[in-house]
Design an enzyme around this catalytic site. Structure first.
Site, short mmCIF file in Angstrom:
data_model
loop_
_atom_site.label_atom_id
_atom_site.label_comp_id
_atom_site.label_asym_id
_atom_site.label_seq_id
_atom_site.Cartn_x
_atom_site.Cartn_y
_atom_site.Cartn_z
N GLY A 11 -2.34 -1.52 -3.35
CA GLY A 11 -3.43 -0.55 -2.73
C GLY A 11 -2.68 0.90 -2.72
N HIS B 240 -6.31 8.02 2.80
CA HIS B 240 -5.13 7.04 2.63
C HIS B 240 -4.75 6.37 3.99
CE1 HIS B 240 -1.39 6.69 0.50
NE2 HIS B 240 -0.89 6.60 1.52
N VAL C 39 0.97 -1.35 0.06
CA VAL C 39 -0.01 -0.05 0.06
C VAL C 39 0.90 1.32 0.06
CG1 VAL C 39 -1.87 -1.35 1.19
CG2 VAL C 39 -0.16 0.09 2.54
N SER C 40 0.44 2.38 -0.52
CA SER C 40 1.07 3.51 -0.51
C SER C 40 2.39 3.51 -1.39
CB SER C 40 1.06 4.01 0.95
OG SER C 40 1.66 5.53 0.67
N ASN C 41 3.52 3.78 -0.96
CA ASN C 41 4.59 3.58 -1.46
C ASN C 41 4.91 2.23 -1.71
OD1 ASN C 41 5.47 6.25 -1.48
ND2 ASN C 41 7.08 6.35 -0.21
#
Length: 580
Positions: free
Chosen positions: A264, A517, A240-242
């Site tokens: 994600g 987020h 997820v994210s980075n």
């Protein structure tokens, strides 16, 4: 392949998934204590790192539904295999760690490789991959992808060893980050900013190397069942994210080593289709968002930040932006409208702006920009083109040496990017009346300017651009429509559009309404009431791609999912509908 350099066993009161803490221990407001605060053991640091990384990713609040409506905190006994891996040409290593459950299914060999979110340490994806994979008998391979929490105290000359304990520069042979230290350097160095490797450019290769390490660790764990190879072991990448961006970068690498990807809320950059790099939209947000938020109705923003506390600061930002010629208007209302219209024109939605208020309140935009500018330009310690550095600080924000107690918890407690955990941003350009504005203008100029420093940053950003995944690789992208840190309009939407244009019909897209987020911030009542968690959809995506790989159905279709927040009650399954 990389051989394991450290092997530990985790059974009984110290399992793989929660370090023996269970859901109650993870929910505890105080972190696990050290028997001797001046000399925490490797086991104590591990437990505390797991506690922090769970809480940094998942909503563990009593009404959040974790462990009841979705997710698992089942005790999973097993072993951990850890090493420092290094890509060819890299100056610094990245951490790799594999959790092998005792109940690993040798007949259905499975590895889930999970790069850390954000700049977190090697356990930074434990809440993303572990609850899904470990109870199913899969091993999990983690990597800090060249960032992480291996801070170096430049005043004391102390870094972090493989086991998380302190080690002296020039003496310890297993330091996870041993930078080039200029004479007289003070403060704190950390790998994402100071490795001089631009780690983001190699995120995909970090993921693959972690998967390779998993095969090596499994061969050591079960020598009679070897060899473990990509041909006989399923590999699914999730992040997820980075971490989501990292698994998409892994998807583009040659070879049949990877079987499926779940990304994600990915921070990913592609060519065209409206894609914008994180550095571009974060420096824009750092400058304009505080003012632009004043254009939105006060009751439309979730709290915190508390409007009464921040409104004077946001009003000041409007005035200083007008004085600098960056917005127009004779009064605050007109200036806020000008800032809002600029952000709207560049692709920001009202939903992203509202959720982005949290990043304004935590000074996250400046934190991201200062670190990434150093990384993209491959700047070493003391060489930041805008003069930023990092240090323990006095109440007046002046730099000071860190204490031993502060240094002792950086590896376990930090998120990999200051400010936080006793380390702050040292901004040499601070000046009244809007103290951070000069430094932010300098950071923005590193993207829009024409000098050599700006060219270096743009070159570093270009190296992070993703290519398309292997044509036959199942990829499921999952993103919240209200994401205010990594807006889908700049990341997932363009990635999926580019994949469609390239004929990648195995790429699917779930858009989750009313999701932002940070699941961890859903513990704040105003956020939990308004926003749905993302982790249930990441786990569901893993379910669906695994079933597809097992021949139990087609890949799920694209979907717009009408999820919703919990309101004044507790999360229930009806709030989290799943695609059919």
């Amino acid at each position: 392949m990389i051989e394991p350099q450290r092997v530990t066993e985790h059974r009984g009161s110290d399992d793989l998934l929660t370090a023996g803490l269970g859901l109650d221990g993870l929910r505890a407001m105080a972190p696990p204590a050290f028997a001797d605060a001046a000399a925490p053991t490797a086991a104590e640091l591990r437990r505390r790192a797991i506690w922090n990384n769970w809480r940094g990713i998942a909503d563990l609040s009593p009404t959040g539904g974790y462990g009841t409506v979705y997710g698992s905190v089942a005790a999973v006994p097993g072993r951990e295999y850890a090493a420092l891996a290094r890509l060819p040409g890299a100056k610094q290593p990245h951490r790799v760690l594999v959790q092998v459950p005792d109940a690993f299914d040798q007949a259905r060999r499975c590895v889930v490789v999970a790069p850390a979110s954000g700049s977190r340490g090697v356990y930074g994806a434990i809440a993303v991959a572990g609850p899904w994979a470990l109870p199913r008998g899969c091993a999990v391979a983690y990597t800090d992808k060249g960032a992480g929490t291996d801070y170096v105290d430049l005043d004391a000359g102390i870094g972090v060893r493989l086991d998380g304990t302190p080690g002296r520069l020039g003496e310890a042979v297993d330091l996870a980050f041993a930078p080039e230290v200029p004479a007289g350097a003070t403060g704190v160095a950390f790998k994402h900013a100071h490795s001089q490797d631009n780690p983001e450019a190699d995120w995909g290769r970090h993921v693959k190397q972690a998967a390779e390490f998993a095969l090596s660790a499994l061969g050591q764990a079960f020598p009679a069942a070897g060899p473990f190879t990509f041909d006989n072991t399923r590999v699914i990448a999730v992040g997820v994210s980075n971490g989501g961006g990292a698994v998409l970068r892994a998807a583009e690498l040659d070879g049949g080593w990877l079987d499926a990807v779940v990304a994600g809320e990915p921070n990913v950059l592609v060519e065209g289709h409206g894609s914008r790099p994180l550095y571009d939209f974060s420096t824009e947000a750092a400058l304009l968002m505080p003012c632009a938020l004043l254009h939105l109705p006060a009751d439309s923003l979730p709290q915190p930040p508390l409007r009464a506390q921040v409104e004077p600061l946001w009003t000041l930002r409007c005035a200083t932006l007008q004085a600098a010629g960056l917005v127009q208007g004779a009064d605050t209302a007109a200036q806020a409208r000008s800032a809002y219209e600029q952000m709207e024109a560049s692709g920001w939605t009202d939903e992203a702006l509202k959720a982005g208020a949290l990043s304004v309140g935590f000074d996250l935009w400046r934190s991201v920009a200062a670190t990434y500018a150093s990384a993209y330009g491959r700047h070493g310690i003391g060489a930041h083109p805008c003069g930023f550095s990092f240090s323990a600080q006095n109440p007046d924000f002046s730099a000071r040496p860190a204490t031993g107690a502060e240094r002792g918890v950086w590896w376990s407690d930090a998120a990999g990017i200051p400010p936080g955990n006793g380390v702050g941003i040292v901004d040499t350009k601070l000046a009244p009346p809007d103290f951070t504005l000069p430094g932010l203008q300098c950071l923005r100029d590193l993207y829009t300017g024409q000098d050599a420093a700006a060219a270096g940053v743009r070159e570093g950003i270009a190296a992070t651009r993703a290519a398309m995944p292997r044509a036959d690789l199942p990829v499921l992208v999952v993103h919240g429509s209200d994401d205010g840190l990594v807006p889908p309009a700049f990341t997932s939407d363009p990635y999926v559009a580019a994949a469609r244009a390239a004929g990648r019909d195995q790429v699917r897209y779930w858009q989750v309404r009313n999701a932002e987020h940070f699941d961890a911030f859903l513990a704040l009542p105003a956020y939990g009431a308004r926003y749905a968690p993302m982790l249930p959809y990441v786990y569901a995506a893993l379910d669906r791609v695994a079933a597809h790989l097992d021949g139990q159905g087609a890949l799920p279709a694209d979907a717009v999912i009408e999820a919703r927040g919990r309101g004044a009650g507790a999360v229930d399954a009806a709030q989290l509908p799943l695609p059919q």
